[in-house]
Design a protein around this motif. Sequence first.
Motif, PDB file in Angstrom:
ATOM      1  N   ALA A 208      -3.914   0.403 -13.028  1.00 32.75           N
ATOM      2  CA  ALA A 208      -2.846  -0.569 -12.811  1.00 32.75           C
ATOM      3  C   ALA A 208      -1.527   0.156 -12.579  1.00 32.75           C
ATOM      4  O   ALA A 208      -1.229   1.147 -13.255  1.00 32.75           O
ATOM      5  N   PHE A 209      -0.768  -0.345 -11.626  1.00 34.81           N
ATOM      6  CA  PHE A 209       0.536   0.225 -11.279  1.00 34.81           C
ATOM      7  C   PHE A 209       1.594  -0.848 -11.502  1.00 34.81           C
ATOM      8  O   PHE A 209       1.389  -2.010 -11.151  1.00 34.81           O
ATOM      9  N   SER A 210       2.757  -0.461 -12.050  1.00 36.08           N
ATOM     10  CA  SER A 210       3.819  -1.441 -12.265  1.00 36.08           C
ATOM     11  C   SER A 210       4.428  -1.896 -10.945  1.00 36.08           C
ATOM     12  O   SER A 210       5.019  -2.961 -10.864  1.00 36.08           O
ATOM     13  N   SER A 211       4.263  -1.091  -9.898  1.00 37.29           N
ATOM     14  CA  SER A 211       4.722  -1.440  -8.551  1.00 37.29           C
ATOM     15  C   SER A 211       3.844  -0.709  -7.551  1.00 37.29           C
ATOM     16  O   SER A 211       3.383   0.400  -7.810  1.00 37.29           O
ATOM     17  N   ALA A 212       3.617  -1.342  -6.410  1.00 40.40           N
ATOM     18  CA  ALA A 212       2.812  -0.699  -5.368  1.00 40.40           C
ATOM     19  C   ALA A 212       3.667  -0.294  -4.174  1.00 40.40           C
ATOM     20  O   ALA A 212       3.162   0.304  -3.227  1.00 40.40           O
ATOM     21  N   THR A 213       4.957  -0.582  -4.207  1.00 42.05           N
ATOM     22  CA  THR A 213       5.849  -0.274  -3.100  1.00 42.05           C
ATOM     23  C   THR A 213       6.075   1.233  -3.007  1.00 42.05           C
ATOM     24  O   THR A 213       6.526   1.860  -3.971  1.00 42.05           O
ATOM     25  N   SER A 214       5.741   1.815  -1.881  1.00 40.00           N
ATOM     26  CA  SER A 214       5.910   3.248  -1.604  1.00 40.00           C
ATOM     27  C   SER A 214       5.137   4.133  -2.576  1.00 40.00           C
ATOM     28  O   SER A 214       5.535   5.257  -2.863  1.00 40.00           O
ATOM     29  N   VAL A 215       4.018   3.621  -3.109  1.00 37.56           N
ATOM     30  CA  VAL A 215       3.181   4.388  -4.027  1.00 37.56           C
ATOM     31  C   VAL A 215       1.815   4.584  -3.377  1.00 37.56           C
ATOM     32  O   VAL A 215       1.219   3.644  -2.861  1.00 37.56           O
ATOM     33  N   THR A 216       1.332   5.807  -3.377  1.00 36.99           N
ATOM     34  CA  THR A 216       0.002   6.119  -2.876  1.00 36.99           C
ATOM     35  C   THR A 216      -0.718   6.983  -3.902  1.00 36.99           C
ATOM     36  O   THR A 216      -0.112   7.477  -4.845  1.00 36.99           O
ATOM     37  N   TYR A 217      -2.019   7.149  -3.709  1.00 34.45           N
ATOM     38  CA  TYR A 217      -2.756   8.045  -4.603  1.00 34.45           C
ATOM     39  C   TYR A 217      -3.916   8.671  -3.851  1.00 34.45           C
ATOM     40  O   TYR A 217      -4.356   8.200  -2.822  1.00 34.45           O
ATOM     41  N   GLN A 218      -4.378   9.801  -4.429  1.00 37.99           N
ATOM     42  CA  GLN A 218      -5.550  10.507  -3.915  1.00 37.99           C
ATOM     43  C   GLN A 218      -6.473  10.763  -5.092  1.00 37.99           C
ATOM     44  O   GLN A 218      -6.022  11.056  -6.196  1.00 37.99           O
ATOM     45  N   LEU A 219      -7.780  10.661  -4.847  1.00 40.03           N
ATOM     46  CA  LEU A 219      -8.779  10.906  -5.885  1.00 40.03           C
ATOM     47  C   LEU A 219      -9.556  12.150  -5.525  1.00 40.03           C
ATOM     48  O   LEU A 219     -10.049  12.290  -4.407  1.00 40.03           O
ATOM     49  N   PHE A 220      -9.683  13.072  -6.481  1.00 40.08           N
ATOM     50  CA  PHE A 220     -10.408  14.318  -6.273  1.00 40.08           C
ATOM     51  C   PHE A 220     -11.532  14.434  -7.302  1.00 40.08           C
ATOM     52  O   PHE A 220     -11.302  14.873  -8.433  1.00 40.08           O
TER      53      PHE A 220
END
Length: 92
Positions: A77-89
């Motif tokens: 869960a993210f408090s905001s999704a604006t300008s947020v990305t992620y990568q899974l390794f």
Amino acid sequence: MTTSDTISANDIGARGAYLVVINGAGAPITVTVSDSSLTPVGNPATTTASSVTNATSKTFYISPAAVNLTTNVVTVAFSSATSVTYQLFPLG
């Protein structure tokens, strides 16, 4: 991306995975990774939100033990999704 995403147990693998959250927003966000594991005495694990400062990234380890055995996923869960990305390794 939304404010709540799921990661499949298959993507996490048997050794876990690193989740790198990149916060490109102008304000800090909080990230909460669900944890369905149990403590050594059988109590539910504690889920804690962690802050990611604006214009930085932070890496989280996701253990295979965090997978919900009913749904076969871990929820992030993210408090905001604006300008947020992620990568899974995955670790293999």
